[in-house]
Design a protein around this motif. Sequence first.
Motif, mmCIF file in Angstrom:
data_model
loop_
_atom_site.group_PDB
_atom_site.id
_atom_site.type_symbol
_atom_site.label_atom_id
_atom_site.label_comp_id
_atom_site.label_asym_id
_atom_site.label_seq_id
_atom_site.Cartn_x
_atom_site.Cartn_y
_atom_site.Cartn_z
ATOM 1 N N UNK A 131 -49.034 -39.416 -2.352
ATOM 2 C CA UNK A 131 -50.336 -39.042 -1.820
ATOM 3 C C UNK A 131 -51.258 -40.248 -1.703
ATOM 4 N N UNK A 132 -52.163 -40.148 -0.744
ATOM 5 C CA UNK A 132 -53.242 -41.120 -0.577
ATOM 6 C C UNK A 132 -54.379 -40.587 -1.437
ATOM 7 N N UNK A 133 -54.797 -41.359 -2.449
ATOM 8 C CA UNK A 133 -55.792 -40.859 -3.388
ATOM 9 C C UNK A 133 -56.662 -41.997 -3.909
ATOM 10 N N UNK A 134 -57.819 -41.609 -4.406
ATOM 11 C CA UNK A 134 -58.729 -42.563 -5.022
ATOM 12 C C UNK A 134 -58.377 -42.666 -6.498
ATOM 13 N N UNK A 135 -58.244 -43.889 -6.978
ATOM 14 C CA UNK A 135 -57.821 -44.125 -8.355
ATOM 15 C C UNK A 135 -58.880 -43.702 -9.381
ATOM 16 N N UNK A 136 -60.148 -43.942 -9.091
ATOM 17 C CA UNK A 136 -61.227 -43.660 -10.047
ATOM 18 C C UNK A 136 -61.872 -42.304 -9.728
ATOM 19 N N UNK A 137 -61.474 -41.271 -10.442
ATOM 20 C CA UNK A 137 -61.961 -39.922 -10.124
ATOM 21 C C UNK A 137 -63.474 -39.785 -10.284
ATOM 22 N N UNK A 138 -64.053 -40.500 -11.223
ATOM 23 C CA UNK A 138 -65.494 -40.399 -11.453
ATOM 24 C C UNK A 138 -66.318 -41.077 -10.362
ATOM 25 N N UNK A 139 -65.687 -41.884 -9.539
ATOM 26 C CA UNK A 139 -66.405 -42.677 -8.536
ATOM 27 C C UNK A 139 -66.617 -41.958 -7.219
ATOM 28 N N UNK A 140 -65.966 -40.793 -7.040
ATOM 29 C CA UNK A 140 -65.984 -40.168 -5.717
ATOM 30 C C UNK A 140 -66.277 -38.676 -5.766
ATOM 31 N N UNK A 141 -66.679 -38.183 -4.606
ATOM 32 C CA UNK A 141 -66.820 -36.753 -4.361
ATOM 33 C C UNK A 141 -66.224 -36.488 -2.979
ATOM 34 N N UNK A 142 -65.320 -35.524 -2.904
ATOM 35 C CA UNK A 142 -64.784 -35.110 -1.612
ATOM 36 C C UNK A 142 -65.629 -33.965 -1.080
ATOM 37 N N UNK A 143 -65.729 -33.897 0.245
ATOM 38 C CA UNK A 143 -66.480 -32.857 0.940
ATOM 39 C C UNK A 143 -65.618 -32.322 2.079
ATOM 40 N N UNK A 144 -65.765 -31.043 2.372
ATOM 41 C CA UNK A 144 -65.064 -30.439 3.500
ATOM 42 C C UNK A 144 -66.082 -29.752 4.399
ATOM 43 N N UNK A 145 -65.832 -29.833 5.692
ATOM 44 C CA UNK A 145 -66.643 -29.130 6.678
ATOM 45 C C UNK A 145 -65.671 -28.616 7.720
ATOM 46 N N UNK A 146 -65.372 -27.322 7.658
ATOM 47 C CA UNK A 146 -64.310 -26.781 8.503
ATOM 48 C C UNK A 146 -62.995 -27.426 8.104
ATOM 49 N N UNK A 147 -62.265 -27.973 9.069
ATOM 50 C CA UNK A 147 -61.006 -28.667 8.784
ATOM 51 C C UNK A 147 -61.195 -30.155 8.533
#
Length: 110
Positions: free
Chosen positions: A48-64
């Motif tokens: 998977x393509x992922x960010x190593x530092x979980x505390x550093x990011x927030x993912x957002x979704x808008x539709x697809x």
Amino acid sequence: MNSDRNHTPTNTLYRHGDVLIRRIATLPVGAQKREGTTLAHGEVTGHSHRIQQSQAVQLWAHGNDLFLEIKESSATLIHEEHRVIELPQGLYRVWKQREYRPDAYIEVED
């Protein structure tokens, strides 16, 4: 030219295998928080393509559509088969590269 709070131009494009990441100025209205740090799963390899530092990011979704907010000065994008990429603080749109075929668009599989 538009730029965000860190003076990095919007429309800056990063490619990480079959994942494209483009710097944007703002999130779309109505975007919803999403859990995790994975930007895309590889259907073939299971990587998977992922960010190593979980505390550093927030993912957002808008539709697809998927968006990435890097809240710290930078975050590291990792994948078992690609070089790491350091992404600076800011907002990004994320999408998987698609392959054109006359009858359809097909997502490229890692």
